[in-house]
Design a protein around this motif. Sequence first.
Motif, PDB file in Angstrom:
ATOM      1  N   GLY A   1      62.869  37.598  30.897  1.00 42.64           N
ATOM      2  CA  GLY A   1      63.960  36.749  31.702  1.00 42.64           C
ATOM      3  C   GLY A   1      63.719  35.242  31.694  1.00 42.64           C
ATOM      4  O   GLY A   1      64.921  34.886  31.909  1.00 42.64           O
ATOM      5  N   ASN A   2      62.576  34.904  31.295  1.00 45.26           N
ATOM      6  CA  ASN A   2      62.644  33.179  31.296  1.00 45.26           C
ATOM      7  C   ASN A   2      62.048  32.906  29.848  1.00 45.26           C
ATOM      8  O   ASN A   2      61.713  33.598  29.001  1.00 45.26           O
ATOM      9  CB  ASN A   2      62.000  32.593  32.370  1.00 45.26           C
ATOM     10  CG  ASN A   2      60.462  33.005  32.255  1.00 45.26           C
ATOM     11  OD1 ASN A   2      59.915  33.186  31.385  1.00 45.26           O
ATOM     12  ND2 ASN A   2      60.033  33.270  33.733  1.00 45.26           N
ATOM     13  N   VAL A   3      62.007  31.529  29.543  1.00 40.26           N
ATOM     14  CA  VAL A   3      61.566  31.345  28.167  1.00 40.26           C
ATOM     15  C   VAL A   3      60.019  31.493  28.145  1.00 40.26           C
ATOM     16  O   VAL A   3      59.868  31.879  26.850  1.00 40.26           O
ATOM     17  CB  VAL A   3      61.957  29.637  28.157  1.00 40.26           C
ATOM     18  CG1 VAL A   3      61.098  29.120  27.060  1.00 40.26           C
ATOM     19  CG2 VAL A   3      63.267  29.351  27.962  1.00 40.26           C
TER      20      VAL A   3
ATOM     21  N   VAL B   1      58.761  33.440  24.916  1.00 38.81           N
ATOM     22  CA  VAL B   1      57.680  32.945  24.077  1.00 38.81           C
ATOM     23  C   VAL B   1      56.292  33.870  24.082  1.00 38.81           C
ATOM     24  O   VAL B   1      55.926  34.234  22.798  1.00 38.81           O
ATOM     25  CB  VAL B   1      57.102  31.534  24.762  1.00 38.81           C
ATOM     26  CG1 VAL B   1      56.043  31.011  23.908  1.00 38.81           C
ATOM     27  CG2 VAL B   1      58.240  30.536  24.413  1.00 38.81           C
ATOM     28  N   ARG B   2      56.011  34.382  25.138  1.00 41.60           N
ATOM     29  CA  ARG B   2      54.806  35.415  24.882  1.00 41.60           C
ATOM     30  C   ARG B   2      55.010  36.553  24.230  1.00 41.60           C
ATOM     31  O   ARG B   2      54.371  36.969  23.383  1.00 41.60           O
ATOM     32  CB  ARG B   2      54.759  35.935  26.114  1.00 41.60           C
ATOM     33  CG  ARG B   2      53.423  36.891  26.466  1.00 41.60           C
ATOM     34  CD  ARG B   2      53.034  37.184  28.099  1.00 41.60           C
ATOM     35  NE  ARG B   2      52.832  35.863  28.818  1.00 41.60           N
ATOM     36  CZ  ARG B   2      53.975  35.542  29.674  1.00 41.60           C
ATOM     37  NH1 ARG B   2      54.948  36.074  30.036  1.00 41.60           N
ATOM     38  NH2 ARG B   2      53.677  34.448  30.522  1.00 41.60           N
ATOM     39  N   GLU B   3      56.288  37.029  24.460  1.00 41.51           N
ATOM     40  CA  GLU B   3      56.549  38.298  23.467  1.00 41.51           C
ATOM     41  C   GLU B   3      57.022  37.878  21.969  1.00 41.51           C
ATOM     42  O   GLU B   3      56.087  38.729  21.239  1.00 41.51           O
ATOM     43  CB  GLU B   3      58.170  38.940  24.027  1.00 41.51           C
ATOM     44  CG  GLU B   3      58.538  40.156  23.345  1.00 41.51           C
ATOM     45  CD  GLU B   3      59.902  40.755  23.852  1.00 41.51           C
ATOM     46  OE1 GLU B   3      60.012  41.643  23.482  1.00 41.51           O
ATOM     47  OE2 GLU B   3      60.346  40.182  24.782  1.00 41.51           O
ATOM     48  N   LEU B   4      57.106  36.868  21.640  1.00 38.34           N
ATOM     49  CA  LEU B   4      57.346  36.264  20.310  1.00 38.34           C
ATOM     50  C   LEU B   4      56.039  36.040  19.550  1.00 38.34           C
ATOM     51  O   LEU B   4      55.754  36.305  18.549  1.00 38.34           O
ATOM     52  CB  LEU B   4      58.377  35.088  20.076  1.00 38.34           C
ATOM     53  CG  LEU B   4      59.471  35.504  20.417  1.00 38.34           C
ATOM     54  CD1 LEU B   4      60.590  34.139  20.253  1.00 38.34           C
ATOM     55  CD2 LEU B   4      60.332  36.354  19.007  1.00 38.34           C
ATOM     56  N   LEU B   5      55.045  35.447  20.478  1.00 37.78           N
ATOM     57  CA  LEU B   5      53.753  35.086  19.904  1.00 37.78           C
ATOM     58  C   LEU B   5      52.970  36.310  19.687  1.00 37.78           C
ATOM     59  O   LEU B   5      52.023  36.537  18.910  1.00 37.78           O
ATOM     60  CB  LEU B   5      53.079  34.344  21.166  1.00 37.78           C
ATOM     61  CG  LEU B   5      53.526  32.891  21.167  1.00 37.78           C
ATOM     62  CD1 LEU B   5      52.645  32.250  22.462  1.00 37.78           C
ATOM     63  CD2 LEU B   5      53.210  32.238  19.945  1.00 37.78           C
ATOM     64  N   LEU B   6      53.408  37.650  20.453  1.00 38.98           N
ATOM     65  CA  LEU B   6      52.790  38.780  19.981  1.00 38.98           C
ATOM     66  C   LEU B   6      53.236  39.457  18.580  1.00 38.98           C
ATOM     67  O   LEU B   6      52.846  40.077  18.005  1.00 38.98           O
ATOM     68  CB  LEU B   6      52.675  39.643  21.264  1.00 38.98           C
ATOM     69  CG  LEU B   6      52.080  39.376  22.440  1.00 38.98           C
ATOM     70  CD1 LEU B   6      52.355  40.197  23.739  1.00 38.98           C
ATOM     71  CD2 LEU B   6      50.504  39.425  22.068  1.00 38.98           C
ATOM     72  N   LEU B   7      54.866  39.267  18.644  1.00 40.04           N
ATOM     73  CA  LEU B   7      55.447  39.990  17.759  1.00 40.04           C
ATOM     74  C   LEU B   7      55.487  39.058  16.193  1.00 40.04           C
ATOM     75  O   LEU B   7      55.197  39.901  15.162  1.00 40.04           O
ATOM     76  CB  LEU B   7      56.930  39.886  18.118  1.00 40.04           C
ATOM     77  CG  LEU B   7      58.044  40.367  16.797  1.00 40.04           C
ATOM     78  CD1 LEU B   7      57.846  41.810  16.654  1.00 40.04           C
ATOM     79  CD2 LEU B   7      59.486  39.960  17.431  1.00 40.04           C
TER      80      LEU B   7
END
Length: 147
Positions: free
Chosen positions: A3-5, A9-15
Motif C-alpha cells: 500500500g505504501n512506499v 521497499v520491504r517487499e523488494l528488499l526480500l525479492l
Amino acid sequence: MPGNVDDTVRELLLLMPRMVGRAKRIPVPEALSSLALAPRHLSLLALLLFDGPMSVNELAARLEVAPTTVSLLVGDLSRKGVLERREDERDRRRRIVRIAKAHEPAITAWLAPGAAAWRTALAPLAPEQRRLFVDTLLAYEAAVAEE
C-alpha cells in the motif's frame, strides 16, 4: 499488494536477493566454463547476440562505458576465441566485433533462460508500463551508485 512506499521497499528488499541468487545459479555452459567469463562479459555478449555484430564504439555507447573498457573486454574475449574482429567492409579503419560461430550456441543457451523469464514477466505489460519498469530499475541503479 503493497500500500505504501515502505511496504514496497520491504517487499523488494526480500525479492532482490532471491532474484540475484537465482541468476547466479544459471550454469555457465560446459563449452564456456573454462573461459573464466565474468558478469562484465555477459552484457557485452548479450548485446552482440541480440543486436548482431557492431563496432567497439557502438558497444561502448550501448553499454555506457568507455571505448577503452570495451576494447579490453573484446581483446580478452578474442584471445579466448569467443569473439572475432574483422574489418568493416565500408570503412577499413573500423573493426566489427561478433560472437565466434563456434561459441554462439553455448552463449545462446546460457542467455536464453534469463531472456525467456524477462519475456514472460514483461509480455503482459503495455509498452508504457515496460518503459516505467526499466526506468525504475535505472533510477534504483543510479541511487545505489550515489551512496
